[in-house]
Every structure is written in structure tokens, then in C-alpha cells.
Write a protein that holds these residues in place. Sequence first.
Motif, PDB file in Angstrom:
ATOM      1  N   ILE B  74      21.038  28.573  38.890  1.00 24.73           N
ATOM      2  CA  ILE B  74      22.257  29.075  38.255  1.00 24.73           C
ATOM      3  C   ILE B  74      23.018  29.946  39.247  1.00 24.73           C
ATOM      4  N   ASN B  75      24.300  29.647  39.362  1.00 21.21           N
ATOM      5  CA  ASN B  75      25.161  30.355  40.307  1.00 21.21           C
ATOM      6  C   ASN B  75      26.275  31.051  39.555  1.00 21.21           C
ATOM      7  N   ALA B  76      26.619  32.232  40.048  1.00 24.26           N
ATOM      8  CA  ALA B  76      27.767  32.954  39.501  1.00 24.26           C
ATOM      9  C   ALA B  76      28.771  33.131  40.636  1.00 24.26           C
ATOM     10  N   LEU B  77      29.963  32.577  40.444  1.00 26.50           N
ATOM     11  CA  LEU B  77      30.963  32.507  41.510  1.00 26.50           C
ATOM     12  C   LEU B  77      32.261  33.134  41.026  1.00 26.50           C
ATOM     13  N   VAL B  78      32.912  33.863  41.912  1.00 24.29           N
ATOM     14  CA  VAL B  78      34.208  34.421  41.550  1.00 24.29           C
ATOM     15  C   VAL B  78      35.205  33.267  41.412  1.00 24.29           C
ATOM     16  N   ASN B  79      35.943  33.271  40.318  1.00 25.45           N
ATOM     17  CA  ASN B  79      36.834  32.152  39.950  1.00 25.45           C
ATOM     18  C   ASN B  79      38.164  32.268  40.702  1.00 25.45           C
ATOM     19  N   ARG B  80      38.072  32.147  42.028  1.00 23.41           N
ATOM     20  CA  ARG B  80      39.275  32.340  42.842  1.00 23.41           C
ATOM     21  C   ARG B  80      39.149  31.524  44.103  1.00 23.41           C
ATOM     22  N   CYS B  81      40.070  30.615  44.326  1.00 24.11           N
ATOM     23  CA  CYS B  81      40.003  29.742  45.504  1.00 24.11           C
ATOM     24  C   CYS B  81      40.087  30.582  46.776  1.00 24.11           C
ATOM     25  N   ALA B  82      39.233  30.239  47.740  1.00 20.10           N
ATOM     26  CA  ALA B  82      39.184  31.000  48.996  1.00 20.10           C
ATOM     27  C   ALA B  82      40.445  30.774  49.834  1.00 20.10           C
ATOM     28  N   HIS B  83      41.205  29.736  49.511  1.00 23.18           N
ATOM     29  CA  HIS B  83      42.390  29.398  50.283  1.00 23.18           C
ATOM     30  C   HIS B  83      43.562  30.326  49.946  1.00 23.18           C
ATOM     31  N   ARG B  84      44.118  30.175  48.727  1.00 23.37           N
ATOM     32  CA  ARG B  84      45.307  30.955  48.358  1.00 23.37           C
ATOM     33  C   ARG B  84      45.131  31.758  47.070  1.00 23.37           C
ATOM     34  N   LYS B 144      24.926  37.754  43.120  1.00 23.67           N
ATOM     35  CA  LYS B 144      23.483  37.594  43.011  1.00 23.67           C
ATOM     36  C   LYS B 144      23.166  37.386  41.522  1.00 23.67           C
ATOM     37  N   VAL B 145      22.261  36.448  41.241  1.00 27.02           N
ATOM     38  CA  VAL B 145      21.962  36.082  39.848  1.00 27.02           C
ATOM     39  C   VAL B 145      20.492  36.336  39.548  1.00 27.02           C
ATOM     40  N   HIS B 146      20.230  36.830  38.354  1.00 31.69           N
ATOM     41  CA  HIS B 146      18.849  36.919  37.890  1.00 31.69           C
ATOM     42  C   HIS B 146      18.766  36.318  36.488  1.00 31.69           C
ATOM     43  N   VAL B 147      17.781  35.444  36.304  1.00 31.31           N
ATOM     44  CA  VAL B 147      17.572  34.830  34.993  1.00 31.31           C
ATOM     45  C   VAL B 147      16.222  35.296  34.463  1.00 31.31           C
ATOM     46  N   ARG B 148      16.218  35.801  33.234  1.00 28.84           N
ATOM     47  CA  ARG B 148      14.937  36.167  32.621  1.00 28.84           C
ATOM     48  C   ARG B 148      14.880  35.593  31.205  1.00 28.84           C
ATOM     49  N   ASN B 149      13.945  34.705  30.993  1.00 28.38           N
ATOM     50  CA  ASN B 149      13.704  34.122  29.663  1.00 28.38           C
ATOM     51  C   ASN B 149      14.980  33.644  28.975  1.00 28.38           C
ATOM     52  N   GLY B 150      15.852  33.033  29.756  1.00 36.89           N
ATOM     53  CA  GLY B 150      17.051  32.437  29.159  1.00 36.89           C
ATOM     54  C   GLY B 150      18.284  33.295  29.243  1.00 36.89           C
ATOM     55  N   GLY B 151      18.148  34.568  29.570  1.00 38.02           N
ATOM     56  CA  GLY B 151      19.313  35.440  29.734  1.00 38.02           C
ATOM     57  C   GLY B 151      19.750  35.457  31.193  1.00 38.02           C
ATOM     58  N   ILE B 152      21.057  35.356  31.434  1.00 33.63           N
ATOM     59  CA  ILE B 152      21.577  35.296  32.807  1.00 33.63           C
ATOM     60  C   ILE B 152      22.332  36.591  33.116  1.00 33.63           C
TER      61      ILE B 152
END
Lengths: 157, 407
Positions: B74-84, B144-152
Motif C-alpha cells: 500500500i502506497n500513499a502518494l501526494v495527489n500532485r503531478c511532479a511536472h506542473r 511512509k505507510v504503516h498497516v496494522r490489522n487492516g488500518g492504514i
Amino acid sequence: MTISPEQRSAVEDLINAYALAIDDNDLESWPGFFASDCLYKIIAKENFDSGLPLGLLLCDSQGMLQDRMEAFSKLNVFGPRSWRHMLGAVHVTGSEDETITRTNFIIFETLAGKDTHILCAGEYRDIIIREDDALKFRERLCVYDTTIIPNSIVRPI
Amino acid sequence: MSETPLTWPEGNDRVPYWIYTDQENYERELEKIFYGPVWNYVGLECEIPNAGDFKRTQIGDQSIIVVRDAEGGINALVNRCAHRGVKLCEQDKGSFNEIMCPYHQWTYDLKGNLLGVPFYRGVKGNGGMPEDFSMADNGLDKLKVHVRNGGIFATMSDETPPFETYMGERILGYYDRELDGRSLKLLGHSRQRIGANWKLMLENIKDTHHASLLHVFFVTFGLFRVDNDSRVEMDDTGLHTALSSIRGKQELNDGTAQMRSFDSDLALSDPNLLDVVREFEGDQTVVMQTLWPNVILQQQSNTLATRQIVPKGPNAFELHWTFFGYEDDDEEMTTRRLRQANLMGPAGLVSLDDGQILERTQEGILAHPDEQGVVELGGRDTDDADHMVTEVALRAFYKGYRNVMGL
């Protein structure tokens, strides 16, 4: 199967009378719009579209309608307000025994001393039957588009 | 408001009102709290069960994509294109194989790595990216992501302690009680906007005694009352709280009485609403956890939910509710959870009162940043309590808050 003009008109009367009763804050009459075996559910479109069952409000019996009505009327704490349901044209299909309708709605809410805002917009998806010689909702799904409810919904919609 | 000195009164038993209304303080909160060394709740694994599934969420003011990659990570990414800087994802949830910006079609994999830039080598010998342009350096910002027993959970800071250290053993015990490793079953969402400061929502859950006074429904049906056996427990920072309570102790001691009704003279017309089944070890029928900084993990009878708090400036927040059960629930249990969900959410038999009262609180304090609130119930200390006639969790909370904010 065709639906007679009389049936169509009676169905529209039911849908209009329901909205009027809520806007008049006549909640005591609310359970009476439903059949003895009934389902009333307010559900977010995002849940409805994804097949997720969670309702914002769910009553699956006359007793639950009654309990909700009592809670809204006597137990819950909220400030004074006016509601206005704006209904779209009623789309009617199904049969005279089991009439299926879809009706768009917008509810305007006005709180004391504040601007009027849209509480929610969506559609009623109803199944209407005849019981004790009157038309009743056997099922009324209120599917709302509104992503973020402004604070709370303090009456049935 | 700039005339007001932003200082804290002496002691733990007063809370100044400017912390709920001041714009600069709010901006410092974003930096020091939400973008700082904390684990922000961002969702449940059951919301994105398959590779490519994503949901959009928010940390502070920032839009975040939470996505499951082909390897199941599971990845958490900032919702912003690196270009513009274009917001990449507009949908609340969905599924994709890669993330492509519609503006100039920069394309990323589900871990946020930049895969492709159109006209990279130029066209007919013209243009293209410079020789030294680095694809590796121009991916999406990754949390950085941490998953514990289904919680993200996700964090933007390199200084955030490991999740277990951050929560502490005692709070983790309650966390694991509800999220016990079983697969979760998503039941649905509801979302509301409340015109009040985000901290008032955490306070509302930490303030135990209001439930006996404000929530007539709770009192009438004995679900949560000041005379119930209760505990208020904090972690070492005071920022996380677990509030637990036992309904109808005598009934609970009767091992066979797993399905309970309520006093007949207070009966509902349809008792199915409160057809509660005991499903957890221990006697607690309610456990409400406030996990710093942005989530409430709740068990009230058989309703299980997270409430994610999304601040919207100092004077409003959104509350994103996610209701769930367990994958091994039978149909009867799912129906029970759906019925009991009537207690909670934006039309909740109980929680609609909270939405209303929090907004009234904000309206009450808005013009009075230099005044302060009183939190003396149960004394002036910050120690755990074995009852709920206390505001101790608020005192502990603001002790922790002052540490974090340097106030």
C-alpha cells in the motif's frame, strides 16, 4: 402493463403529500406513508453505486419508523430550521399493483439567522403498493448525491 | 485578533479559545501536527482490496492517493503531478494500472515512480528533456505507510517513531481488540462537514460525561451513562485516549445472556435496533479511541467505524465515517450492524446531536479568542480515571498538545 392516469395521479399525490408533511414538520404522519412491511433508507450515492449497504438512516419496519419519529421529535438536540423539498417530475413504471417511481429532489434548509443552503440533492427510488385501500411506500430509497452533508440531517427526507 | 497574545493560561484546567479560531495557529498545526511526526489515519485495507484499487483522502490540506500496487503493498502518494502540479486524481475511489496526468501525460506507476514523459527524446530532433533529467528524482511525493490489522496510516516526517511506539502498548491493546487481524468487510461511508474546529471533535469523544447529558437517546436506552462502569485511559503523551464503558453489568455477568434488550418501560417499538450481541473478549460494550491526530476508532455495541477528521481551516472540519464489520460476519450480524449504524453518522440517533453542539460551540467562542474554557470536572490532574465523571482526558490532551505545539 399500463398505468392508468388515475393511478399516476394518485402516485404523484402520495409523493407530494409526503414532501409537504416533512416540510410542515408533521413527523407524526410520517410512518403512515409506509406499508406495514416497509423499507426506508437514506443512502449516499457513493454507497449505492458501489453496492455498499450502509444507510445514513435505515428503518426496515413500522416500529423503526415510529422510533425514529419519536427520536427526531423528542430526543435529538438541534436548532430551529425550515425545510423545503423541491421535487422533479415523477417517472412512473411498473404496474398498478406495484408502481415503481423515480423522483429527483433538492432540499433547501434555512437555519435561524443563517443563509439558506442546499441540504442535499438526489432522487427517491420508490416502490408503491396499495394497502387498506390507500397507496403506501413499500420501499423508499433516498439516494443522495451530496458528497458532504452540511452538518446533520435532523428529519426524515 | 492579532491584538490577542497567543499564550496559555497557567495550569491544565483552562483552555484558551484562540486555539479554535486563530488562522496562524491553524497553519502551525498543519506543519507541526499533520505534516509532522505523527501517523495519520488514511483508510482501511478493505477499501482497496485489489491491486490497482485506490482511494483519495486528505492529510491536513493536502490531497493524498492511497493505492494498492501489483505486489499487494500500500502506497500513499501526494495527489500532485511532479511536472506542473496538476491534481492527478479526482475520483474518491476506483482502480487504475498507472497514474497518468491528463495535462501532459506524465505517467507514474502505483508506487509513485515516474514511468514516462511524452516527447522525452524530442520530435524530429527538436526539444525533448535535457540529458541530465532524472526520472528517478521526479516521481510523486511518497509518504511512509504503516498497516496494522487492516488500518492504514501514513506519515510525512522522517522523525515519526515506529507505529507501535507511537501508539503505546495500552492503546495498541484496544486497537487490536477491534482490529484483531480478521479481514474487515466494508459496509459503507458517510461524510459530513461541521462548522467547528477539528480539535472539538476529538474533545467530544474524550469528554465522557456529555453523553449522559446531551444524548437523551443514550440515556433513555442505557447504552452509555455516567453510572456505567467506565475507564478513561491515556497514553504517555496524553494525546491518544481510550474510553471504555460497560452497559448493564449484571446482564454481562450472565454468560448466556449474549443478546440483551433494555428496560421494558423504555422499550423501542422495534427492539431490533438495539439487538446487541456480545462479540469481544472482556466486559466493555463501548470502546471509543481517539488516535492522535485524526481518527476515532469506535465500537459502540455492534457498530464498528472509523471517523477520520479532516480539518478545513480553523473554523470547520469534515468527518469521514467508514463503517465496517468482519469478513466472517453472517448475514444476521451484518444486518445488526447496519441497523445499529442508525446511532451514528450525520443522521445518527446519537451523533447528530454532536454535529449540532460542536457548531454551536464554535459560534459561541468565535468572537472571544481571549476567553477560556473550564475543564475542572474530576479535578485538575491528568491521570487515568475509573469513572466518566471527569474531564481528565481533555486536560491530558491539552498537556500533550502544548508539548507538540511548543505552547
